[in-house]
Design a protein around this motif. Sequence first.
Motif, short mmCIF file in Angstrom:
data_model
loop_
_atom_site.label_atom_id
_atom_site.label_comp_id
_atom_site.label_asym_id
_atom_site.label_seq_id
_atom_site.Cartn_x
_atom_site.Cartn_y
_atom_site.Cartn_z
N THR A 131 0.85 -1.18 0.00
CA THR A 131 0.00 0.00 0.00
C THR A 131 0.89 1.23 0.00
O THR A 131 1.76 1.38 0.87
CB THR A 131 -0.91 0.03 1.25
N LEU A 132 0.67 2.12 -0.97
CA LEU A 132 1.35 3.42 -1.01
C LEU A 132 0.33 4.46 -0.57
O LEU A 132 -0.65 4.73 -1.26
CB LEU A 132 1.86 3.73 -2.42
N LYS A 133 0.56 5.03 0.61
CA LYS A 133 -0.34 6.04 1.14
C LYS A 133 -0.11 7.38 0.43
O LYS A 133 0.87 7.56 -0.28
CB LYS A 133 -0.14 6.19 2.66
N ALA A 134 -0.99 8.34 0.65
CA ALA A 134 -0.96 9.62 -0.07
C ALA A 134 0.35 10.37 0.08
O ALA A 134 0.77 11.10 -0.82
CB ALA A 134 -2.13 10.49 0.39
N THR A 135 1.06 10.18 1.19
CA THR A 135 2.31 10.90 1.45
C THR A 135 3.54 10.14 0.97
O THR A 135 4.67 10.62 1.12
CB THR A 135 2.46 11.19 2.95
N ALA A 136 3.35 8.96 0.38
CA ALA A 136 4.48 8.11 -0.06
C ALA A 136 5.20 8.73 -1.26
O ALA A 136 4.57 9.30 -2.15
CB ALA A 136 3.97 6.72 -0.42
N ARG A 137 6.54 8.58 -1.25
CA ARG A 137 7.39 9.01 -2.37
C ARG A 137 8.33 7.85 -2.68
O ARG A 137 9.23 7.56 -1.90
CB ARG A 137 8.17 10.27 -2.00
N ILE A 138 8.12 7.20 -3.82
CA ILE A 138 8.88 6.01 -4.19
C ILE A 138 9.68 6.31 -5.46
O ILE A 138 9.12 6.75 -6.45
CB ILE A 138 7.96 4.80 -4.48
N GLN A 139 10.98 6.05 -5.39
CA GLN A 139 11.84 6.15 -6.56
C GLN A 139 12.54 4.81 -6.71
O GLN A 139 13.52 4.53 -6.02
CB GLN A 139 12.86 7.29 -6.40
N GLY A 140 11.99 3.95 -7.57
CA GLY A 140 12.53 2.61 -7.73
C GLY A 140 11.46 1.66 -8.19
O GLY A 140 10.30 2.04 -8.37
N ASP A 141 11.83 0.42 -8.37
CA ASP A 141 10.91 -0.58 -8.90
C ASP A 141 10.14 -1.29 -7.80
O ASP A 141 10.60 -1.39 -6.66
CB ASP A 141 11.69 -1.60 -9.73
N ILE A 142 8.96 -1.79 -8.19
CA ILE A 142 8.07 -2.51 -7.27
C ILE A 142 7.76 -3.87 -7.87
O ILE A 142 7.51 -3.99 -9.07
CB ILE A 142 6.75 -1.73 -7.06
N ARG A 143 7.78 -4.88 -7.00
CA ARG A 143 7.30 -6.21 -7.38
C ARG A 143 6.41 -6.69 -6.24
O ARG A 143 6.86 -6.79 -5.09
CB ARG A 143 8.47 -7.17 -7.60
N THR A 144 5.16 -6.98 -6.56
CA THR A 144 4.19 -7.35 -5.54
C THR A 144 3.07 -8.17 -6.15
O THR A 144 2.93 -8.22 -7.38
CB THR A 144 3.63 -6.09 -4.84
N GLN A 145 2.25 -8.77 -5.32
CA GLN A 145 1.09 -9.50 -5.81
C GLN A 145 -0.09 -8.55 -5.98
O GLN A 145 -0.76 -8.57 -6.99
CB GLN A 145 0.73 -10.64 -4.86
N THR A 146 -0.34 -7.71 -4.96
CA THR A 146 -1.40 -6.72 -5.06
C THR A 146 -0.86 -5.36 -4.65
O THR A 146 -0.03 -5.25 -3.75
CB THR A 146 -2.61 -7.07 -4.17
N LEU A 147 -1.34 -4.31 -5.33
CA LEU A 147 -0.85 -2.95 -5.11
C LEU A 147 -2.02 -2.01 -4.94
O LEU A 147 -2.97 -2.03 -5.73
CB LEU A 147 0.00 -2.51 -6.30
N GLU A 148 -1.94 -1.17 -3.89
CA GLU A 148 -2.95 -0.16 -3.64
C GLU A 148 -2.22 1.19 -3.55
O GLU A 148 -1.28 1.33 -2.77
CB GLU A 148 -3.65 -0.47 -2.31
N ILE A 149 -2.65 2.16 -4.38
CA ILE A 149 -2.01 3.47 -4.40
C ILE A 149 -3.06 4.53 -4.12
O ILE A 149 -4.03 4.66 -4.88
CB ILE A 149 -1.33 3.75 -5.76
N GLU A 150 -2.87 5.30 -3.05
CA GLU A 150 -3.78 6.39 -2.73
C GLU A 150 -3.44 7.62 -3.58
O GLU A 150 -2.29 7.82 -3.98
CB GLU A 150 -3.67 6.78 -1.25
N ALA A 151 -4.46 8.44 -3.84
CA ALA A 151 -4.26 9.69 -4.58
C ALA A 151 -3.24 10.55 -3.82
O ALA A 151 -3.29 10.66 -2.60
CB ALA A 151 -5.58 10.44 -4.71
N GLY A 152 -2.28 11.10 -4.56
CA GLY A 152 -1.25 11.94 -3.96
C GLY A 152 0.08 11.23 -3.81
O GLY A 152 1.13 11.86 -3.70
N ALA A 153 0.08 9.90 -3.81
CA ALA A 153 1.34 9.14 -3.71
C ALA A 153 2.15 9.38 -4.98
O ALA A 153 1.61 9.50 -6.07
CB ALA A 153 1.05 7.66 -3.53
#
Length: 118
Positions: A83-105
């Motif tokens: 889960t990427l919450k609205a305040t999340a800042r990710i620079q890089g790759d993701i590998r997962t089974q399920t992904l949830e991204i809130e608006a603003g992430a």
Amino acid sequence: MGKTKEEQTSSGLHNAMAAGSFVKGNITSEADFRLDGRVEGDIACSGKIVVGQKGSVTGNIRCQNAEIHGEIIGTIQTDNHLTLKATARIQGDIRTQTLEIEAGAQFDGTCRMKGEGE
């Protein structure tokens, strides 16, 4: 070195690193892990990782589940849910089974969704 503590929760034991703490090096945890400080290194966790709003990781994360509120520069690999919450800042790759991204992430990288058993 940073401040860490173990706390008893309703779901069992987990580790926490408080805001203002800094660790340079890899972290391995068999219990859930909450990070509100800063880590330069890889984190491997057998449970869930929560990176708080003030938390940051420059390195790779490998865990069962993750909830990101802070900043990650590196690869995130979860076996189940991310889960990427609205305040999340990710620079890089993701590998997962399920992904949830809130608006603003913010997410700058690639994502590969894997099926069960993959």
